[in-house]
Design a protein around this motif. Sequence first.
Motif, PDB file in Angstrom:
ATOM      1  N   ALA A   5       0.805  -1.211   0.000  1.00 47.08           N
ATOM      2  CA  ALA A   5       0.000   0.000   0.000  1.00 47.08           C
ATOM      3  C   ALA A   5       0.843   1.268   0.000  1.00 47.08           C
ATOM      4  CB  ALA A   5      -0.893  -0.003   1.223  1.00 47.08           C
ATOM      5  N   HIS A 123      -7.710   0.352  -1.347  1.00 50.14           N
ATOM      6  CA  HIS A 123      -7.587  -0.416  -0.093  1.00 50.14           C
ATOM      7  C   HIS A 123      -8.828  -0.145   0.752  1.00 50.14           C
ATOM      8  CE1 HIS A 123      -5.964  -2.579   3.154  1.00 50.14           C
ATOM      9  NE2 HIS A 123      -4.704  -2.190   3.104  1.00 50.14           N
ATOM     10  N   ASN A 126      -8.943  -4.410   5.967  1.00 51.35           N
ATOM     11  CA  ASN A 126      -8.002  -4.441   7.101  1.00 51.35           C
ATOM     12  C   ASN A 126      -8.108  -3.276   8.081  1.00 51.35           C
ATOM     13  OD1 ASN A 126      -7.120  -6.784   6.018  1.00 51.35           O
ATOM     14  ND2 ASN A 126      -5.176  -5.993   5.212  1.00 51.35           N
ATOM     15  N   ARG A 175      -9.722  -3.984  -2.653  1.00 57.02           N
ATOM     16  CA  ARG A 175      -9.422  -5.051  -1.692  1.00 57.02           C
ATOM     17  C   ARG A 175     -10.380  -4.973  -0.497  1.00 57.02           C
ATOM     18  NH1 ARG A 175      -4.054  -7.538   1.234  1.00 57.02           N
ATOM     19  NH2 ARG A 175      -4.482  -9.577   0.358  1.00 57.02           N
ATOM     20  N   ILE A 212      -9.950 -11.080   1.034  1.00 52.93           N
ATOM     21  CA  ILE A 212      -9.050 -11.766   1.960  1.00 52.93           C
ATOM     22  C   ILE A 212      -9.811 -12.914   2.620  1.00 52.93           C
ATOM     23  CG2 ILE A 212      -7.577 -11.520   3.998  1.00 52.93           C
ATOM     24  CD1 ILE A 212      -7.113  -8.616   3.145  1.00 52.93           C
ATOM     25  N   VAL A 222      -2.245  -9.814  10.536  1.00 46.85           N
ATOM     26  CA  VAL A 222      -1.563 -10.126   9.291  1.00 46.85           C
ATOM     27  C   VAL A 222      -0.191 -10.697   9.596  1.00 46.85           C
ATOM     28  CG1 VAL A 222      -0.566  -9.099   7.227  1.00 46.85           C
ATOM     29  CG2 VAL A 222      -2.763  -8.297   8.066  1.00 46.85           C
ATOM     30  N   LEU A 226      -0.766 -19.305  10.051  1.00 50.26           N
ATOM     31  CA  LEU A 226      -2.036 -19.839   9.580  1.00 50.26           C
ATOM     32  C   LEU A 226      -1.997 -21.349   9.689  1.00 50.26           C
ATOM     33  CD1 LEU A 226      -2.396 -17.746   6.349  1.00 50.26           C
ATOM     34  CD2 LEU A 226      -4.085 -17.814   8.152  1.00 50.26           C
ATOM     35  N   GLY A 253      -4.691 -15.142   1.016  1.00 48.43           N
ATOM     36  CA  GLY A 253      -4.530 -15.481   2.425  1.00 48.43           C
ATOM     37  C   GLY A 253      -4.278 -16.951   2.662  1.00 48.43           C
ATOM     38  N   GLY A 254      -3.040 -17.272   3.013  1.00 48.59           N
ATOM     39  CA  GLY A 254      -2.709 -18.625   3.431  1.00 48.59           C
ATOM     40  C   GLY A 254      -2.548 -19.621   2.303  1.00 48.59           C
ATOM     41  N   HIS A 255      -2.566 -19.168   1.069  1.00 50.26           N
ATOM     42  CA  HIS A 255      -2.502 -20.133  -0.033  1.00 50.26           C
ATOM     43  C   HIS A 255      -1.084 -20.639  -0.294  1.00 50.26           C
ATOM     44  CE1 HIS A 255      -6.587 -20.460  -1.471  1.00 50.26           C
ATOM     45  NE2 HIS A 255      -6.729 -19.165  -1.223  1.00 50.26           N
ATOM     46  N   CYS A 273      -3.910 -14.675  -4.863  1.00 47.41           N
ATOM     47  CA  CYS A 273      -2.863 -13.725  -4.485  1.00 47.41           C
ATOM     48  C   CYS A 273      -1.937 -14.390  -3.466  1.00 47.41           C
ATOM     49  CB  CYS A 273      -3.528 -12.494  -3.879  1.00 47.41           C
ATOM     50  SG  CYS A 273      -2.448 -11.471  -2.893  1.00 47.41           S
ATOM     51  N   TYR A 274      -0.659 -14.165  -3.626  1.00 52.15           N
ATOM     52  CA  TYR A 274       0.328 -14.677  -2.665  1.00 52.15           C
ATOM     53  C   TYR A 274       1.049 -13.500  -2.023  1.00 52.15           C
ATOM     54  CZ  TYR A 274      -0.598 -19.171  -4.741  1.00 52.15           C
ATOM     55  OH  TYR A 274      -1.235 -20.315  -5.164  1.00 52.15           O
ATOM     56  N   GLY A 275       1.130 -13.509  -0.713  1.00 50.81           N
ATOM     57  CA  GLY A 275       1.799 -12.440   0.009  1.00 50.81           C
ATOM     58  C   GLY A 275       3.154 -12.871   0.516  1.00 50.81           C
ATOM     59  N   LEU A 279       6.943 -12.623  -1.133  1.00 50.64           N
ATOM     60  CA  LEU A 279       7.985 -11.754  -0.567  1.00 50.64           C
ATOM     61  C   LEU A 279       9.301 -12.538  -0.426  1.00 50.64           C
ATOM     62  CD1 LEU A 279       8.371  -8.932   0.777  1.00 50.64           C
ATOM     63  CD2 LEU A 279       7.760  -9.999   2.939  1.00 50.64           C
ATOM     64  N   TYR A 303       8.124  -6.207   8.740  1.00 52.55           N
ATOM     65  CA  TYR A 303       7.766  -4.773   8.665  1.00 52.55           C
ATOM     66  C   TYR A 303       8.926  -3.882   9.087  1.00 52.55           C
ATOM     67  CZ  TYR A 303       3.110  -6.745   8.287  1.00 52.55           C
ATOM     68  OH  TYR A 303       2.017  -7.456   7.873  1.00 52.55           O
TER      69      TYR A 303
HETATM   70  C1  LIG Z   1       5.254  -7.626   5.147  1.00 53.63           C
HETATM   71  C2  LIG Z   1       3.812  -7.588   4.754  1.00 53.63           C
HETATM   72  C3  LIG Z   1       3.280  -6.411   4.229  1.00 53.63           C
HETATM   73  C4  LIG Z   1       1.947  -6.352   3.846  1.00 53.63           C
HETATM   74  N1  LIG Z   1       1.464  -5.197   3.320  1.00 53.63           N
HETATM   75  C5  LIG Z   1       0.171  -5.141   2.912  1.00 53.63           C
HETATM   76  C6  LIG Z   1      -0.344  -3.971   2.320  1.00 53.63           C
HETATM   77  O1  LIG Z   1       0.355  -2.983   2.153  1.00 53.63           O
HETATM   78  N2  LIG Z   1      -1.640  -3.989   1.910  1.00 53.63           N
HETATM   79  C7  LIG Z   1      -2.459  -5.080   2.074  1.00 53.63           C
HETATM   80  O2  LIG Z   1      -3.629  -5.034   1.675  1.00 53.63           O
HETATM   81  N3  LIG Z   1      -1.981  -6.205   2.640  1.00 53.63           N
HETATM   82  C8  LIG Z   1      -0.703  -6.259   3.045  1.00 53.63           C
HETATM   83  N4  LIG Z   1      -0.219  -7.421   3.616  1.00 53.63           N
HETATM   84  C9  LIG Z   1      -1.112  -8.605   3.696  1.00 53.63           C
HETATM   85  C10 LIG Z   1      -0.908  -9.488   2.474  1.00 53.63           C
HETATM   86  O3  LIG Z   1      -1.313  -8.807   1.304  1.00 53.63           O
HETATM   87  C11 LIG Z   1      -1.718 -10.790   2.560  1.00 53.63           C
HETATM   88  O4  LIG Z   1      -3.097 -10.525   2.620  1.00 53.63           O
HETATM   89  C12 LIG Z   1      -1.319 -11.620   3.778  1.00 53.63           C
HETATM   90  O5  LIG Z   1       0.093 -11.727   3.876  1.00 53.63           O
HETATM   91  C13 LIG Z   1      -1.925 -13.016   3.702  1.00 53.63           C
HETATM   92  O6  LIG Z   1      -1.568 -13.668   2.496  1.00 53.63           O
HETATM   93  P1  LIG Z   1      -0.389 -14.768   2.473  1.00 53.63           P
HETATM   94  O7  LIG Z   1      -0.858 -15.876   3.370  1.00 53.63           O
HETATM   95  O8  LIG Z   1      -0.280 -15.203   1.018  1.00 53.63           O
HETATM   96  O9  LIG Z   1       0.839 -14.112   2.973  1.00 53.63           O
HETATM   97  C14 LIG Z   1       1.120  -7.493   4.014  1.00 53.63           C
HETATM   98  C15 LIG Z   1       1.648  -8.670   4.543  1.00 53.63           C
HETATM   99  C16 LIG Z   1       2.977  -8.730   4.925  1.00 53.63           C
HETATM  100  C17 LIG Z   1       3.508 -10.019   5.499  1.00 53.63           C
END
Ligand SMILES: Cc1cc2nc3c(=O)[nH]c(=O)nc-3n(C[C@H](O)[C@H](O)[C@H](O)COP(=O)(O)O)c2cc1C
Length: 326
Positions: A5, A123, A126, A175, A212, A222, A226, A253-255, A273-275, A279, A303
Motif C-alpha cells: 500500500a 484499499h 483491514n 481489496r 481476503i 496479518v 495460519l 490469504g494462506g494459499h 494472491c500470494y503475500g 515476498l 515490517y
Molecule cells: C510484510 C507484509 C506487508 C503487507 N502489506 C500489505 C499492504 O500494504 N496492503 C495489504 O492489503 N496487505 C498487506 N499485507 C497482507 C498481504 O497482502 C496478505 O493478505 C497476507 O500476507 C496473507 O496472504 P499470504 O498468506 O499469502 O501471505 C502485508 C503482509 C505482509 C507479510
Amino acid sequence: MLTEATVIAPEGHGYPHTPGIYTQEQIDAWKPVVEAVKAKGTVFFLQLWHTGRASHQDYQPNGKAPMSSSALAASGTVYTPKGAKEYPVPRAMTTEEIARVVDEFRQAARNSLDAGFDGVEIHSANGYILDQFLKESVNKRTDQYGGSIANRCRFTLEVVDAVAAEVGGDRVGIRISPFGGFLDADDSHPYALHTYLLEELNKRDIAYVHFIEPRDPSSKGVGSPLAVHDWQHKEHNLDVFRHAYKGTFIAAGGHTRNSGIEALEKNHADLICYGRIYLANPDLVHRFAIDAPLNKYDRDTFYIQDQVVGYTDYPSLDEVENSKKA
Ligand SMILES: Cc1cc2nc3c(=O)[nH]c(=O)nc-3n(C[C@H](O)[C@H](O)[C@H](O)COP(=O)(O)O)c2cc1C
C-alpha cells in the motif's frame, strides 16, 4: 502484480517510512521502480491507502487527531517515530472531509498512472479508512455515511466511482476483508454487508475484487501463523462472495501452490494472491511452474525499516543453487 500500500495524502499516514503518491517528487521517485518492474513483462497495480484512525497525532499535519468515521479509538498501540503509543481517539470526519478524501483517492489514481502504473487497487480492507466506514464496530455515524449497510458502503462506492471516472474502471481493483477483525473492524453481518457491496460493484465495470480469506481463529493479525489452508472447513468462506460477484475475483490469504491450484479448479476464485511466500521468493512464478522448493519467509523482518533486508535479499532459485555449488 500489486505493490504494498501507498499513502494517498498527508493525513493518510500511520506507519513510519511508508511511500506516498501525492507529491511530484514521489511520482517521479516511483517512475524508475515501475519501469524496472514492467520491464519484466508484468501488469503493475499500486494499492492506494489511507490509514484513517490507525494513525497518531505525531503523523498528522499540525498535530491534529487522525480522522475516521467516528470518534472511537482502535485498541492497541501505534508505532510512531517516538515509539509505541496508544491509538488516539480520532475525529469523526465531516461530509466535506469525506468528499476531500474521495478526491484524494481520485488524484492518487491519476498520479499512479502518471508514474506509469497500469492501474490501482483501492484499499478498502483491514481496518483502514474505508473499512472504518464499512464495519459497524467502528462506524457509529447517524448521517448518510452510517447506520444502514447502504450508508456504510457509500464512502467506498464514492471512491470507486471517482477513481473509475478518472482512470477507467478497467484500471481499478478493490481489496476487501469481510472477516478480518484487524484494527477492531468487525461486523455482525459480514455476508449481508459485503454482498450488498458486491451488488453495487456489479453495476460498475471494474477490473477485479480482491477478497481476503477468513483466518484460522487461533491466528492474530496479518502475518501470524495460519493453519494448513483449508477454506472449505472454516466457519466462514468466500464462496458466497465469489458467486455474488460477476467479474474477476481474487482470493488471498494462506494459499500454497497446491491450495491455489485446488481453489482455481473448484472455481473458488479466478486468481490467487500470494503475500508472504512471494515476498520470500522473488521467482515464485518460476518455482511454481517447476514445483521447486520455496525459501522460508522470516517473520522478524516483515515490517522492518531496512530498504533491503526482508524485502530484496531473498535469493532466487539460481542463487540458492549457485551458493550450494560454491
Ligand atoms: C510484510 C507484509 C506487508 C503487507 N502489506 C500489505 C499492504 O500494504 N496492503 C495489504 O492489503 N496487505 C498487506 N499485507 C497482507 C498481504 O497482502 C496478505 O493478505 C497476507 O500476507 C496473507 O496472504 P499470504 O498468506 O499469502 O501471505 C502485508 C503482509 C505482509 C507479510
